[in-house]
Every structure is written in structure tokens, then in C-alpha cells.
Design an enzyme around this catalytic site. Structure first.
Site, PDB file in Angstrom:
ATOM      1  N   ALA A 166      25.019 -32.857  16.910  1.00 38.75           N
ATOM      2  CA  ALA A 166      24.315 -32.453  15.684  1.00 38.75           C
ATOM      3  C   ALA A 166      23.552 -33.647  15.115  1.00 38.75           C
ATOM      4  O   ALA A 166      23.791 -34.790  15.509  1.00 38.75           O
ATOM      5  CB  ALA A 166      25.333 -31.948  14.675  1.00 38.75           C
ATOM      6  N   GLU A 269      33.187 -28.330  17.908  1.00 41.28           N
ATOM      7  CA  GLU A 269      33.366 -29.053  16.632  1.00 41.28           C
ATOM      8  C   GLU A 269      32.319 -28.495  15.679  1.00 41.28           C
ATOM      9  O   GLU A 269      31.180 -28.944  15.660  1.00 41.28           O
ATOM     10  CB  GLU A 269      33.139 -30.554  16.839  1.00 41.28           C
ATOM     11  N   CYS A 303      30.279 -32.837   8.170  1.00 40.23           N
ATOM     12  CA  CYS A 303      31.079 -31.641   8.443  1.00 40.23           C
ATOM     13  C   CYS A 303      32.314 -31.656   7.542  1.00 40.23           C
ATOM     14  O   CYS A 303      32.865 -30.611   7.215  1.00 40.23           O
ATOM     15  CB  CYS A 303      31.464 -31.582   9.910  1.00 40.23           C
ATOM     16  N   GLU A 403      29.066 -22.585   4.452  1.00 39.11           N
ATOM     17  CA  GLU A 403      28.835 -24.029   4.432  1.00 39.11           C
ATOM     18  C   GLU A 403      27.348 -24.267   4.180  1.00 39.11           C
ATOM     19  O   GLU A 403      26.518 -23.942   5.028  1.00 39.11           O
ATOM     20  CB  GLU A 403      29.224 -24.651   5.787  1.00 39.11           C
TER      21      GLU A 403
HETATM   22  P1  NAD Z   1      22.907 -26.990  14.814  1.00 43.18           P
HETATM   23  O1  NAD Z   1      23.932 -25.983  15.180  1.00 43.18           O
HETATM   24  O2  NAD Z   1      21.618 -26.523  14.276  1.00 43.18           O
HETATM   25  O3  NAD Z   1      22.536 -27.888  16.110  1.00 43.18           O
HETATM   26  C1  NAD Z   1      23.524 -28.667  16.767  1.00 43.18           C
HETATM   27  C2  NAD Z   1      23.101 -28.899  18.209  1.00 43.18           C
HETATM   28  O4  NAD Z   1      23.214 -27.655  18.925  1.00 43.18           O
HETATM   29  C3  NAD Z   1      21.664 -29.360  18.390  1.00 43.18           C
HETATM   30  O5  NAD Z   1      21.624 -30.333  19.394  1.00 43.18           O
HETATM   31  C4  NAD Z   1      20.950 -28.093  18.823  1.00 43.18           C
HETATM   32  O6  NAD Z   1      19.783 -28.316  19.581  1.00 43.18           O
HETATM   33  C5  NAD Z   1      22.026 -27.423  19.664  1.00 43.18           C
HETATM   34  N1  NAD Z   1      21.894 -25.970  19.824  1.00 43.18           N
HETATM   35  C6  NAD Z   1      21.563 -25.058  18.881  1.00 43.18           C
HETATM   36  N2  NAD Z   1      21.616 -23.801  19.400  1.00 43.18           N
HETATM   37  C7  NAD Z   1      22.004 -23.936  20.689  1.00 43.18           C
HETATM   38  C8  NAD Z   1      22.230 -22.995  21.755  1.00 43.18           C
HETATM   39  N3  NAD Z   1      22.052 -21.705  21.582  1.00 43.18           N
HETATM   40  N4  NAD Z   1      22.608 -23.479  22.950  1.00 43.18           N
HETATM   41  C9  NAD Z   1      22.786 -24.816  23.148  1.00 43.18           C
HETATM   42  N5  NAD Z   1      22.578 -25.734  22.182  1.00 43.18           N
HETATM   43  C10 NAD Z   1      22.196 -25.299  20.969  1.00 43.18           C
HETATM   44  O7  NAD Z   1      23.621 -28.001  13.795  1.00 43.18           O
HETATM   45  P2  NAD Z   1      22.974 -29.204  12.949  1.00 43.18           P
HETATM   46  O8  NAD Z   1      22.175 -28.651  11.846  1.00 43.18           O
HETATM   47  O9  NAD Z   1      22.367 -30.232  13.851  1.00 43.18           O
HETATM   48  O10 NAD Z   1      24.301 -29.897  12.365  1.00 43.18           O
HETATM   49  C11 NAD Z   1      24.971 -29.462  11.233  1.00 43.18           C
HETATM   50  C12 NAD Z   1      26.205 -28.650  11.587  1.00 43.18           C
HETATM   51  O11 NAD Z   1      27.048 -29.381  12.469  1.00 43.18           O
HETATM   52  C13 NAD Z   1      27.061 -28.352  10.377  1.00 43.18           C
HETATM   53  O12 NAD Z   1      27.510 -27.035  10.455  1.00 43.18           O
HETATM   54  C14 NAD Z   1      28.219 -29.333  10.514  1.00 43.18           C
HETATM   55  O13 NAD Z   1      29.391 -28.944   9.840  1.00 43.18           O
HETATM   56  C15 NAD Z   1      28.393 -29.352  11.981  1.00 43.18           C
HETATM   57  N6  NAD Z   1      29.105 -30.557  12.428  1.00 43.18           N
HETATM   58  C16 NAD Z   1      30.416 -30.419  12.790  1.00 43.18           C
HETATM   59  C17 NAD Z   1      31.142 -31.542  13.163  1.00 43.18           C
HETATM   60  C18 NAD Z   1      32.595 -31.429  13.535  1.00 43.18           C
HETATM   61  O14 NAD Z   1      33.100 -32.386  14.101  1.00 43.18           O
HETATM   62  N7  NAD Z   1      33.271 -30.340  13.268  1.00 43.18           N
HETATM   63  C19 NAD Z   1      30.524 -32.802  13.180  1.00 43.18           C
HETATM   64  C20 NAD Z   1      29.188 -32.893  12.821  1.00 43.18           C
HETATM   65  C21 NAD Z   1      28.483 -31.753  12.443  1.00 43.18           C
END
Ligand code: NAD
Length: 517
Positions: A166, A269, A303, A403
Site C-alpha cells: 500500500a 494485511e 492502518c 475505515e
Molecule cells: P489499495 O487497496 O488501494 O492498494 C493496495 C495495493 O493493492 C496497491 O499496490 C494496488 O495497486 C494493489 N491492488 C489493488 N487492487 C488490486 C487487485 N485487484 N489485484 C492486485 N492488486 C491490487 O490500498 P491503499 O490505498 O494503497 O492503502 C490503504 C489501505 O491499506 C488501508 O485500508 C490501510 O488500512 C491498508 N493497510 C493495511 C496494513 C496492515 O498491515 N493491515 C498496512 C498498511 C495499509
């Protein structure tokens, strides 16, 4: 370079990290290539273009996977402590480049410089942890029920591990995964967020130098770049036994289904909706610091950010006043200026989501205690700076259940016993981080008991954000159930094999089954 970038020495930092104006975003180690479209990376700090990165085309991806699968065959037969030595050298390189990398994290993602440095420190810490681990990848031995038999289990590497990360932890999440996966004997293919592609190229440059110096094959550390379509190349690829995906719940549900459809493993995650319970026995001063840092740190884009404060009615007004007063002291602005507490959101889409959430909260009956809004003026010209807001709300509000990745803190009230607060805290679909502020041992233990918090992380007298790498990190329910980082999280990067050895001349069967010929 913009004036802000020049003032903070960005040019020098980019040079030290081997970044150019246009960077090839695909790499198998020393080789950098990329024949896909180009992503431009703009800083949320001042809206300036930092650089461009070419994305990975399906043909590029094929080259990456060929290199990775070939490298795995070599890497898996190198003894684990020797693999640990490579991770040790990687950690040393990170120590050397901590400042420029921390600066890039801050400028490309928008978190404070201190938090950017903290993120690189987390990478260093996990390297140290992984080096020690490389001599401790041990299984158990068991007593066989058959005479003259020995039984034990051992762990072997899995293969190519896919990492999807992310934007909000643009370098640390990769390191959490990759440092462990490498000592376990896996090779890694990483797709960073399309919002922070330069951080990905910078990290790849650092490890590439270490691998080349040690004459290791291409393919141990690979980088691919692009949006979800590039991510899907990995989730649908049978050659990737484990996909570790960090991001939104929406993304996790899609990734989990794609990986499960081919019976692969996923480590998820995902999002959190973290709460701090404030009981009548709480230390109010500590509560205020923990809650405010948890809610506004990284502009509410962790997160583990604190999104809900569940306060006992007897101290509700006191805590409400203390927290809203503290918000008046917050300085919002350039995150590389250490006098500021709150930096920008990642982009203008995130700003829209923040405004939308505030509107919804009010519509559902929420009372705004600290007004939000978008900041204007020269210092805020990226359009990504918003005011941290506080809303008095109910846990049942639809918007409180979600969230929102922004600095919005909901104040909720509870009465009676701590169980009533725990019920609210658990009454959301996410289950990442939770905390209780109390000096009452009985309340604290009830919060930590089996009928207490249902989250992966449960803290006492500490806020919800800022975990150490030594513990397993992750959450339950729609947070995805994955565990990364410390404790025995390494086991997910390996396959377990049970071995039984017969050193007699007989062939007794288990469970005493007779089969005479
Ligand atoms: P996002 O879901 O928009 O993107 C995350 C990643 O997933 C990016 O690299 C994106 O290109 C990829 N992606 C999206 N759709 C996909 C698919 N269909 N197939 C494969 N890859 C795909 O999230 P974001 O906006 O970058 O980050 C914020 C989110 O991440 C929040 O919800 C946050 O809570 C979460 N987060 C969780 C943790 C944890 O450890 N639990 C840590 C950091 C962030």
C-alpha cells in the site's frame, strides 16, 4: 525541482538513491527495464513532479518470472545463515542511506520526516531480526509410536513470493516481507503502490547493489510496477505459491479469491477501524497524547490510526475537552518541517473521501466538535492538506463502521462496565488494533481476555499505532487474518514437511495395522 524540494535537499537524496527523471520500473536485480506506460509521481507535499516510472508490461512480467523461478533454484540451496549474511549487508546499506530514503518516503508519501526515518529504521530492525532468524528456522522432533523410528518436521522454502503493498508504508511493508522471505530461502517479486513508485525503485537499487557485490543471480529480488492490473498478473500466477497483499479490504477480498481459486496461499494485511477505550481509571494526560498521535499521525493514514475513542460517561466531558483543546495546538504543513504535526493526505481523491465522510457523519446525526476542511494558500498548494476533525458519533453510524483513511476521530460514549465498551470496540467488521487506557488491573485483564478485544493487537496504556517489529503484526476479521514481521510469522513463508525415518529391518504400520504378505 520545486523550491520546497530544493530546500530540503531532495535532489541530493534522489541522486544518492540512484533515481533519475524517468526510471525503469521493472527489475530482476541489476537489470532495470520497463515497456509499459509511465506513471508520474507527484509529491503531496507541494504538488511537484518528483519523477516518472515505467510500468511492467505482460512481456516484462514474463522476464521477471523467468528470472525469479531460475534464481529460486540457486537461492534455496544456499544455507540459511549465508542468506542471512546478505540480509545483514542489506541492513547495513539501509543504515548508510537512512536519511535520503527517509526523505524520499516523506516527500513522495507525505508523512513527517521523523516518520519517514522511522520507516527506514523498521526496515533495519527487521533485517537484524531476520539475520538472527536465519539460524533458527527450526521445527519440532516427536516421539514415534513405532519402535526404531524417528520423526521430526522441517521447514523448506516456498518459492517465489509475490508482495503487493500500500502507499502508506511505501518501504517498510516490503522489508517486513522480503527480509523474512529471503532468509527462508524464497525469492520475491514486489509491486509497490502506484502512488509511491519511486520508493520502490529506490529500494530495488539498494538491494541490487548488495546482490551484485555478492555475485548472486538475478531474480532474488524483483520489482514490478503499475496498478491493480499488474498486481493481477501475480494473483493469477500459479508459479507464485504465496501472495502477501497489504491494502484495503476491498482489494483483499479480490486478491484472496483470485489466489484461492488456484489454491495458493495469501497473507492479507488489510484495513483497520481501531479504537481506544478510556475507562474511569485512565490517566487522562497519557490518553490525550496517545489518542491525538494515533488519530493525526501520518494524517490518519495508518492502518493502525485511532479512529474511535470510546469514553466512559463519567469522564466523557473531561476527555472530550482535553482532546479538543489539544487539537487547537496542532500545526499543519510541510511534513519535512519538524515543527509541523500533520502533513498532507496522499492525493486529492483522498481529500474528497475525507470531505465525503464528514458530510455523511453529520447527515447521520454526528456533531462536529472540531471542524474539518481543506487548507488553502501557497503552503498548501498541492490541495492535499486537511484539518484533523473530531465528531461526536454513535458506533452504529454507517460511516463510523467504515475505515476513512484521513484524520477524523469519532468520540463514542459508554456507560456501566468495561464490557460495554469492548462490545462497541468489537462491533465493527475490522479487527486490527485496539487499546485500553486504564490503571485498573481487572479492567485491563478483562480487555485482554478471550471475551475481550477481538483484534490482532491489543494494548494497555499505549495507543493503537506504532507497533514494534518483534511481535507478529496483523489483524482478524476483515483485516484479513495475516501475520507479518516478528514472533513466528516466518512460518508462512515456508512449507512444513514431516519426516519419519525407519532404522529397523521391519516395516511396522502406524496405528498397529496388520498387512502381512
Ligand atoms: P489499495 O487497496 O488501494 O492498494 C493496495 C495495493 O493493492 C496497491 O499496490 C494496488 O495497486 C494493489 N491492488 C489493488 N487492487 C488490486 C487487485 N485487484 N489485484 C492486485 N492488486 C491490487 O490500498 P491503499 O490505498 O494503497 O492503502 C490503504 C489501505 O491499506 C488501508 O485500508 C490501510 O488500512 C491498508 N493497510 C493495511 C496494513 C496492515 O498491515 N493491515 C498496512 C498498511 C495499509
Amino acid at each position: 525541482m520545486s523550491n520546497t524540494a530544493t530546500a530540503i535537499g531532495m535532489e541530493e537524496a534522489l541522486k544518492k538513491l540512484g533515481l533519475k527523471e524517468i526510471n525503469n520500473g521493472t527489475s530482476t536485480g541489476s537489470e532495470h527495464f520497463g515497456s509499459g506506460d509511465t506513471i508520474a509521481s507527484y509529491s503531496p507535499v507541494d504538488g511537484a513532479l518528483i519523477g516518472k516510472v515505467t510500468t511492467t508490461s505482460p512481456e516484462d512480467y514474463k522476464m521477471v518470472m523467468d528470472a525469479a523461478t531460475a534464481a529460486f533454484k540457486k537461492w534455496r540451496s544456499i544455507p540459511a545463515p549465508q542468506r542471512g549474511e546478505i540480509v545483514r549487508q542489506f541492513g547495513d546499506k539501509l543504515r548508510e542511506l537512512k536519511e535520503p530514503l527517509g526523505k524520499l518516503v516523506s516527500y513522495e508519501m507525505g508523512k513527517s520526516y521523523q516518520e519517514g526515518l522511522g520507516e527506514v529504521q523498521e526496515m533495519i530492525d527487521i533485517c537484524d531480526f531476520a539475520v538472527g532468524l536465519s539460524r533458527q528456522l527450526h521445527g519440532l522432533t516427536m516421539h514415534s509410536e513405532r519402535p526404531g523410528h524417528r520423526m521430526y518436521e522441517q521447514y523448506h522454502p516456498l518459492g517465489v513470493v509475490g508482495i503487493i503493498s500500500a502507499f502508506n508504508f511505501p518501504v517498510a511493508v516490503w522489508a517486513w516481507n522480503t527480509a523474512l522471505a529471503w532468509v527462508c530461502g524464497d525469492v520475491c517479486v514486489w509491486k509497490p503502490s502506484e502512488k509511491t513508485p519511486l520508493c520502490g525503485v529506490a529500494c530495488q537499487n539498494i538491494i541490487a547493489e548488495v546482490l551484485q557485490k555478492n555475485h548472486l543471480p538475478e531474480g532474488i529480488s524483483c520489482l514490478i510496477n503499475g496498478d491493480y492490473k499488474v498486481g493481477e498478473l501475480m494473483t493469477n500466477d500459479k508459479r507464485i505459491p504465496l501472495v502477501s497483499a497489504t491494502g484495503s479490504i476491498r482489494m483483499g477480498k479480490i486478491v484472496a479469491q483470485a489466489v484461492a481459486a488456484r489454491l495458493g496461499k495469501s497473507l492479507l494485511e488489510l484495513g483497520g477501524n481501531n479504537a481506544i477505550i478510556v475507562t474511569p481509571d485512565a490517566d487522562i494526560k497519557m490518553t490525550v497524547i496517545g489518542a491525538v498521535f494515533g488519530a493525526v499521525g501520518t494524517a490518519g493514514q495508518r492502518c493502525t490510526s485511532t479512529r474511535r475513542l470510546i469514553i466512559h460517561e463519567s469522564i466523557y466531558d473531561q476527555v472530550k475537552n482535553a482532546v479538543t483543546d489539544a487539537y487547537q495546538q496542532l500545526r499543519i504543513g510541510n511534513p519535512l518541517d519538524e515543527n509541523n504535526h500533520v502533513g498532507p493526505l496522499i492525493d486529492v481523491d483522498a481529500v474528497k473521501m475525507y470531505l465525503n465522510a464528514l458530510e455523511k457523519a453529520e447527515k447521520e446525526g454526528g456533531k462536529i466538535l472540531v471542524e474539518g476542511g481543506v487548507l488553502e494558500g501557497l503552503e498548501y498548494e498541492s490541495g492535499c492538506y486537511v484539518k484533523p476533525a473530531i465528531v461526536e458519533a454513535e458506533n452504529s453510524f454507517k460511516i463510523v463502521q467504515e475505515e476513512t483513511f484521513a484524520p477524523i476521530l469519532y468520540l463514542l460514549k459508554y456507560s456501566g462496565e468495561v464490557e460495554n465498551a469492548i462490545e462497541q470496540q468489537n462491533g465493527v467488521v475490522q479487527g486490527l488494533s485496539s487499546a485500553i487506557m486504564t490503571n485498573n488491573l481487572r479492567e485491563a485483564e478483562r480487555f485482554l481476555s478471550a471475551s475481550g478485544s477481538d483484534c490482532g493487537i491489543a494494548n494497555v496504556n499505549i495507543g493503537t499505532s506504532g507497533a514494534e517489529i518483534g511481535g507478529a503484526f496483523g489483524g482478524e476479521k476483515e483485516t484479513g487474518g495475516g501475520r507479518e514481521s516478528g514472533s513466528d510469522a516466518w512460518k508462512v513463508y515456508m512449507r512444513r514437511q514431516t519426516n519419519t525415518i525407519n532404522y529397523t529391518t521391519e516395516l511396522p504400520l502406524a496405528q498397529g495395522i496388520k498387512f502381512d504378505l
